[in-house]
Design an enzyme around this catalytic site. Structure first.
Site, PDB file in Angstrom:
ATOM      1  N   TYR A 279      -4.941   4.713   6.618  1.00 31.27           N
ATOM      2  CA  TYR A 279      -4.148   5.574   5.772  1.00 31.27           C
ATOM      3  C   TYR A 279      -4.545   7.101   5.754  1.00 31.27           C
ATOM      4  O   TYR A 279      -3.760   7.975   5.268  1.00 31.27           O
ATOM      5  CB  TYR A 279      -4.649   5.203   4.222  1.00 31.27           C
ATOM      6  CG  TYR A 279      -4.487   3.759   3.949  1.00 31.27           C
ATOM      7  CD1 TYR A 279      -3.438   3.012   4.751  1.00 31.27           C
ATOM      8  CD2 TYR A 279      -4.655   3.100   2.915  1.00 31.27           C
ATOM      9  CE1 TYR A 279      -2.987   1.682   4.328  1.00 31.27           C
ATOM     10  CE2 TYR A 279      -4.471   1.749   2.572  1.00 31.27           C
ATOM     11  CZ  TYR A 279      -3.736   1.177   3.325  1.00 31.27           C
ATOM     12  OH  TYR A 279      -3.311  -0.302   2.816  1.00 31.27           O
TER      13      TYR A 279
ATOM     14  N   ASP B  64      -8.256   1.161  -3.663  1.00 34.97           N
ATOM     15  CA  ASP B  64      -7.840   0.496  -2.150  1.00 34.97           C
ATOM     16  C   ASP B  64      -7.519   1.665  -1.051  1.00 34.97           C
ATOM     17  O   ASP B  64      -6.641   2.394  -1.411  1.00 34.97           O
ATOM     18  CB  ASP B  64      -6.784  -0.244  -2.453  1.00 34.97           C
ATOM     19  CG  ASP B  64      -6.358  -1.030  -1.325  1.00 34.97           C
ATOM     20  OD1 ASP B  64      -6.881  -2.258  -0.883  1.00 34.97           O
ATOM     21  OD2 ASP B  64      -5.656  -0.714  -0.316  1.00 34.97           O
TER      22      ASP B  64
ATOM     23  N   HIS C 219      -7.495  -5.212   8.517  1.00 36.71           N
ATOM     24  CA  HIS C 219      -6.306  -4.867   7.915  1.00 36.71           C
ATOM     25  C   HIS C 219      -5.087  -5.593   8.759  1.00 36.71           C
ATOM     26  O   HIS C 219      -4.138  -5.882   7.925  1.00 36.71           O
ATOM     27  CB  HIS C 219      -6.316  -3.380   8.557  1.00 36.71           C
ATOM     28  CG  HIS C 219      -5.291  -2.674   7.737  1.00 36.71           C
ATOM     29  ND1 HIS C 219      -5.321  -1.249   7.513  1.00 36.71           N
ATOM     30  CD2 HIS C 219      -4.178  -2.967   7.072  1.00 36.71           C
ATOM     31  CE1 HIS C 219      -4.281  -0.896   6.863  1.00 36.71           C
ATOM     32  NE2 HIS C 219      -3.591  -1.802   6.320  1.00 36.71           N
TER      33      HIS C 219
ATOM     34  N   LYS D  69     -10.487  -0.995   5.023  1.00 33.45           N
ATOM     35  CA  LYS D  69     -10.029  -1.949   5.948  1.00 33.45           C
ATOM     36  C   LYS D  69     -10.434  -1.521   7.367  1.00 33.45           C
ATOM     37  O   LYS D  69     -10.203  -0.283   7.822  1.00 33.45           O
ATOM     38  CB  LYS D  69      -8.440  -2.083   5.856  1.00 33.45           C
ATOM     39  CG  LYS D  69      -8.099  -2.469   4.227  1.00 33.45           C
ATOM     40  CD  LYS D  69      -6.458  -2.509   4.140  1.00 33.45           C
ATOM     41  CE  LYS D  69      -6.227  -2.648   2.793  1.00 33.45           C
ATOM     42  NZ  LYS D  69      -6.200  -1.407   2.088  1.00 33.45           N
TER      43      LYS D  69
END
Length: 319
Positions: free
Chosen positions: A58, A53, A121, A88
């Site tokens: 990120y 994931d 997201h 996402k």
């Protein structure tokens, strides 16, 4: 190497899609350096993780892409198809004309031709100029769910994503989405754990055929924003001692027994493997009953990140 069960996702249009019930998260704060992240992902593949994931926000997509390429070179996996990759759409790009460019950027970062699960997201649109948080009220805008979802559906129709889903969506947002969706969301990623059990929203998702994936299944322990309300729980510790397991394993097993899949993150080799070792025992009715009465408190609110704006507080109230 651990063998992880898979769940069949029912909301993937004409396709039948299966997803490993435990995924390795790649979000870290402060962000891990690329070599550390890459080494951890390779170790996770050796341990048996097949679901990873990530997210544009990120900053770990490139690390994951490099690790996948290296895993193929090392023959830890024979094909990219052995992996299930979730990424996402970031909130600053949550508008119809920016969805396709965003997924193409993610594909480039990941060095893959398709994403297994592409997720919206956040349930907001953020101004593109957002660099720090909290933010000014006018930078947090309502998400135009219909137009953004149409672009998400296009990603699937083009074969860029095999499944599409959402994260942090409330029941009212899901109702709106389902009222016009040609392809319903396959998953809703939510903060969920024994200390935030989300029964009402989980029941709603189940009734609508939307699979729930839990993030922060251990209360984001050992992070800046988490705490030890789960790993330090006397009730969970008592059950763990009786089972010969860790409090983390009991908590992850509890999530799994709710019919929910899990994204858990550890770059520690031993804990990484322990997090997969939850399929050789079951919780008793008595143990489940004890855990159902744990004090409930959400770990992270959007208001704590973005500021206490009305639009943000409304979503927090439903999550």
């Amino acid at each position: 190497m651990a063998k992880v069960p898979s769940v069949t996702l029912s909301s993937c249009g004409d396709d039948i899609q299966t997803m490993p019930v435990i995924g390795m998260g790649t979000s870290s704060y402060p962000r891990a350096d690329p070599e550390t992240a890459k080494a951890a992902i390779l170790e996770a593949i050796r341990a048996g993780y097949r679901h990873f994931d990530t997210a544009a926000a990120y900053g770990s997509e490139k690390d994951l892409g490099e690790a996948i390429a290296e895993a193929l070179r090392l023959q830890l996996i024979k094909s990219r198809d052995e992996l299930f990759i979730t990424t996402k759409l970031w909130a600053s790009f949550a508008e119809k004309d920016l969805v396709l460019p965003s997924i193409k950027a993610s594909l480039s970062n990941l060095q893959v031709e398709y994403i297994d699960m592409y997720i919206i997201h956040w349930p907001f649109k953020l101004g593109k100029e957002v660099r720090t948080m909290p933010v000014e009220r006018d930078l947090v805008q309502p998400l135009d769910i219909k137009s953004v979802w149409e672009a998400m559906e296009e990603c699937k129709k083009l074969g860029l994503a095999r499944g599409i889903g959402v994260s942090n969506f409330t029941s009212s947002m899901l109702e709106e989405l389902l009222s016009f969706a040609e392809i319903p969301p396959a998953v809703n990623q939510l903060e969920m754990n024994p200390a935030w059990q989300l029964r009402k929203l989980r029941d709603f998702c189940k009734a609508k055929g939307i699979h729930v994936t839990a993030y922060s299944p251990l209360g984001a322990a050992r992070t800046k924003w988490g705490d030890d309300r789960i790993l330090g729980s006397d009730i969970i510790e008592e059950i763990a001692q009786a089972k010969g397991k860790s409090t983390a394993q009991i908590s992850l097993r509890w999530v799994y027994e709710q019919g929910v899949s899990i994204v858990t993150k550890s770059y520690n080799k031993e804990r990484m493997r322990q997090n997969l070792d939850i399929f050789d025992f079951c919780l008793t009715e008595e143990e489940l009953e004890k855990m159902s009465h744990l004090p409930q408190r959400k770990g992270v609110t959007f208001a704590s990140i973005l500021g206490p704006h009305d639009i943000v507080l409304e979503v927090d109230e439903e999550l």
